[in-house]
Scaffold this motif. Structure first.
Motif, PDB file in Angstrom:
ATOM      1  N   ILE A  21       0.978  -1.270   0.034  1.00 17.57           N
ATOM      2  CA  ILE A  21      -0.169   0.146  -0.025  1.00 17.57           C
ATOM      3  C   ILE A  21       0.840   1.164   0.022  1.00 17.57           C
ATOM      4  CG2 ILE A  21      -1.553   1.177   1.463  1.00 17.57           C
ATOM      5  CD1 ILE A  21      -2.758  -1.504   2.143  1.00 17.57           C
ATOM      6  N   ARG A  22       1.933   1.313   0.972  1.00 14.08           N
ATOM      7  CA  ARG A  22       2.804   2.390   0.835  1.00 14.08           C
ATOM      8  C   ARG A  22       3.566   2.420  -0.524  1.00 14.08           C
ATOM      9  NH1 ARG A  22       5.842   1.128   6.503  1.00 14.08           N
ATOM     10  NH2 ARG A  22       3.925   1.522   7.908  1.00 14.08           N
ATOM     11  N   ILE A  23       4.088   1.513  -1.227  1.00 15.74           N
ATOM     12  CA  ILE A  23       4.533   1.589  -2.359  1.00 15.74           C
ATOM     13  C   ILE A  23       3.438   2.250  -3.407  1.00 15.74           C
ATOM     14  CG2 ILE A  23       5.405   0.243  -4.349  1.00 15.74           C
ATOM     15  CD1 ILE A  23       6.713  -1.498  -2.422  1.00 15.74           C
ATOM     16  N   GLY A  24       2.249   1.656  -3.400  1.00 12.93           N
ATOM     17  CA  GLY A  24       1.145   2.366  -4.275  1.00 12.93           C
ATOM     18  C   GLY A  24       0.895   3.534  -3.906  1.00 12.93           C
ATOM     19  N   ASP A  25       0.917   4.131  -2.912  1.00 12.98           N
ATOM     20  CA  ASP A  25       1.044   5.620  -2.426  1.00 12.98           C
ATOM     21  C   ASP A  25       2.120   6.378  -3.054  1.00 12.98           C
ATOM     22  OD1 ASP A  25      -1.647   5.177  -1.075  1.00 12.98           O
ATOM     23  OD2 ASP A  25      -0.646   5.072   0.797  1.00 12.98           O
ATOM     24  N   ALA A  26       3.035   5.766  -2.928  1.00  8.60           N
ATOM     25  CA  ALA A  26       4.343   6.464  -3.410  1.00  8.60           C
ATOM     26  C   ALA A  26       4.207   6.670  -5.079  1.00  8.60           C
ATOM     27  CB  ALA A  26       5.606   5.812  -3.098  1.00  8.60           C
ATOM     28  N   THR A  27       3.738   5.584  -5.595  1.00 19.97           N
ATOM     29  CA  THR A  27       3.730   5.728  -6.976  1.00 19.97           C
ATOM     30  C   THR A  27       2.767   6.833  -7.551  1.00 19.97           C
ATOM     31  OG1 THR A  27       4.137   3.337  -7.189  1.00 19.97           O
ATOM     32  CG2 THR A  27       3.176   4.397  -8.956  1.00 19.97           C
ATOM     33  N   ASN A  28       1.795   6.967  -6.709  1.00 18.34           N
ATOM     34  CA  ASN A  28       0.503   7.958  -6.931  1.00 18.34           C
ATOM     35  C   ASN A  28       1.113   9.356  -6.738  1.00 18.34           C
ATOM     36  OD1 ASN A  28      -1.340   6.243  -7.808  1.00 18.34           O
ATOM     37  ND2 ASN A  28      -2.033   5.830  -5.679  1.00 18.34           N
ATOM     38  N   ASN A  29       1.795   9.488  -5.615  1.00 21.48           N
ATOM     39  CA  ASN A  29       2.473  10.725  -5.499  1.00 21.48           C
ATOM     40  C   ASN A  29       3.454  11.203  -6.361  1.00 21.48           C
ATOM     41  OD1 ASN A  29       1.160  10.960  -3.176  1.00 21.48           O
ATOM     42  ND2 ASN A  29       2.501  10.209  -1.832  1.00 21.48           N
ATOM     43  N   ILE A  30       4.330  10.300  -6.859  1.00 22.28           N
ATOM     44  CA  ILE A  30       5.320  10.647  -7.917  1.00 22.28           C
ATOM     45  C   ILE A  30       4.797  10.914  -9.107  1.00 22.28           C
ATOM     46  CG2 ILE A  30       7.152   9.439  -9.527  1.00 22.28           C
ATOM     47  CD1 ILE A  30       7.930   7.772  -6.770  1.00 22.28           C
ATOM     48  N   MET A  31       3.684  10.196  -9.595  1.00 19.07           N
ATOM     49  CA  MET A  31       2.777  10.642 -10.897  1.00 19.07           C
ATOM     50  C   MET A  31       2.195  12.203 -10.854  1.00 19.07           C
ATOM     51  SD  MET A  31       3.264   8.329 -12.851  1.00 19.07           S
ATOM     52  CE  MET A  31       2.261   8.607 -14.130  1.00 19.07           C
ATOM     53  N   GLN A  32       1.895  12.450  -9.661  1.00 16.12           N
ATOM     54  CA  GLN A  32       1.049  13.642  -9.635  1.00 16.12           C
ATOM     55  C   GLN A  32       2.536  14.635  -9.548  1.00 16.12           C
ATOM     56  OE1 GLN A  32      -0.889  13.663  -5.771  1.00 16.12           O
ATOM     57  NE2 GLN A  32      -2.831  12.642  -6.669  1.00 16.12           N
ATOM     58  N   LEU A  33       3.368  14.481  -8.998  1.00 20.05           N
ATOM     59  CA  LEU A  33       4.589  15.376  -9.095  1.00 20.05           C
ATOM     60  C   LEU A  33       5.041  15.712 -10.468  1.00 20.05           C
ATOM     61  CD1 LEU A  33       6.786  16.896  -7.213  1.00 20.05           C
ATOM     62  CD2 LEU A  33       8.084  14.891  -7.173  1.00 20.05           C
ATOM     63  N   MET A  34       4.986  14.470 -11.159  1.00 23.72           N
ATOM     64  CA  MET A  34       5.629  14.583 -12.546  1.00 23.72           C
ATOM     65  C   MET A  34       4.513  15.569 -13.409  1.00 23.72           C
ATOM     66  SD  MET A  34       7.010  10.790 -13.182  1.00 23.72           S
ATOM     67  CE  MET A  34       6.879  10.901 -14.931  1.00 23.72           C
ATOM     68  N   ALA A  35       3.265  15.456 -12.975  1.00 21.35           N
ATOM     69  CA  ALA A  35       2.138  16.081 -13.625  1.00 21.35           C
ATOM     70  C   ALA A  35       2.208  17.479 -13.514  1.00 21.35           C
ATOM     71  CB  ALA A  35       0.667  15.622 -13.604  1.00 21.35           C
ATOM     72  N   VAL A  36       2.457  17.896 -12.319  1.00 28.70           N
ATOM     73  CA  VAL A  36       2.618  19.183 -11.723  1.00 28.70           C
ATOM     74  C   VAL A  36       4.011  19.976 -12.489  1.00 28.70           C
ATOM     75  CG1 VAL A  36       3.042  20.861  -9.817  1.00 28.70           C
ATOM     76  CG2 VAL A  36       1.318  19.018  -9.699  1.00 28.70           C
ATOM     77  N   PHE A  37       4.874  19.298 -12.376  1.00 27.80           N
ATOM     78  CA  PHE A  37       6.342  19.631 -13.046  1.00 27.80           C
ATOM     79  C   PHE A  37       6.270  19.970 -14.536  1.00 27.80           C
ATOM     80  CE2 PHE A  37      10.161  18.688 -15.512  1.00 27.80           C
ATOM     81  CZ  PHE A  37      11.219  19.644 -14.825  1.00 27.80           C
ATOM     82  N   VAL A  38       5.379  19.093 -15.331  1.00 31.78           N
ATOM     83  CA  VAL A  38       5.181  19.226 -16.795  1.00 31.78           C
ATOM     84  C   VAL A  38       4.100  20.450 -16.782  1.00 31.78           C
ATOM     85  CG1 VAL A  38       3.830  18.384 -18.689  1.00 31.78           C
ATOM     86  CG2 VAL A  38       5.516  17.087 -17.358  1.00 31.78           C
ATOM     87  N   LEU A  39       2.997  20.669 -16.106  1.00 32.20           N
ATOM     88  CA  LEU A  39       2.155  21.633 -16.195  1.00 32.20           C
ATOM     89  C   LEU A  39       2.934  23.228 -15.913  1.00 32.20           C
ATOM     90  CD1 LEU A  39      -1.033  22.723 -16.053  1.00 32.20           C
ATOM     91  CD2 LEU A  39      -0.656  22.754 -13.703  1.00 32.20           C
ATOM     92  N   ARG A  40       3.731  23.101 -14.835  1.00 34.94           N
ATOM     93  CA  ARG A  40       4.476  24.438 -14.361  1.00 34.94           C
ATOM     94  C   ARG A  40       5.618  24.679 -15.241  1.00 34.94           C
ATOM     95  NH1 ARG A  40       5.383  25.124  -8.116  1.00 34.94           N
ATOM     96  NH2 ARG A  40       5.819  27.261  -9.065  1.00 34.94           N
ATOM     97  N   THR A  41       6.108  23.745 -16.129  1.00 32.58           N
ATOM     98  CA  THR A  41       7.697  24.125 -16.893  1.00 32.58           C
ATOM     99  C   THR A  41       7.149  24.209 -18.359  1.00 32.58           C
ATOM    100  OG1 THR A  41       8.232  21.760 -17.015  1.00 32.58           O
ATOM    101  CG2 THR A  41       9.131  23.450 -15.069  1.00 32.58           C
ATOM    102  N   LEU A  42       6.204  23.625 -18.852  1.00 33.01           N
ATOM    103  CA  LEU A  42       6.009  23.589 -20.243  1.00 33.01           C
ATOM    104  C   LEU A  42       4.609  24.181 -20.455  1.00 33.01           C
ATOM    105  CD1 LEU A  42       7.054  19.969 -21.217  1.00 33.01           C
ATOM    106  CD2 LEU A  42       8.126  21.918 -21.658  1.00 33.01           C
TER     107      LEU A  42
END
Length: 81
Positions: A21-42
Motif C-alpha cells: 500500500i505504501r509503494i502504491g501511494d508513493a507511485t501515485n505521489n510521484i505521478m502527481q509530482l511529474m504532472a505538476v512539473f510538466v504543467l508548471r514548466t511547459l
C-alpha cells in the motif's frame, strides 16, 4: 505456542500488505509530482506566451512577426561581438 505461530504468520502478511500500500501511494505521489512539473514548466509558459501574442495583436493591431522582419531587414538585428 499453538496460537502464536498462526498469529505471527498473519502479522507478516499484514506487514507485507502495508508495504505494498505504501509503494502504491508513493507511485501515485510521484505521478502527481511529474504532472505538476510538466504543467508548471511547459504548459503554463506556453499558454502565457500565446496569450501575450494575442494581447500584443489586440492592443497594437500589429503582428509581432512583421515587426521582427522589418527590424532585421533594416539591419537592426542582433549584433555579433
Amino acid at each position: 505456542m499453538g496460537l502464536a505461530v498462526p498469529l505471527r504468520a498473519w502479522q507478516s502478511r499484514i506487514h507485507g500488505a502495508r508495504c505494498w500500500i505504501r509503494i502504491g501511494d508513493a507511485t501515485n505521489n510521484i505521478m502527481q509530482l511529474m504532472a505538476v512539473f510538466v504543467l508548471r514548466t511547459l504548459i503554463l509558459p506556453l499558454l502565457f506566451l500565446y496569450c501575450l501574442g494575442i494581447g500584443f495583436k489586440a492592443i497594437w493591431r500589429v503582428d509581432a512577426r512583421d515587426l521582427m522582419r522589418r527590424y532585421i531587414r533594416d539591419g537592426k538585428g542582433v549584433q555579433s561581438a
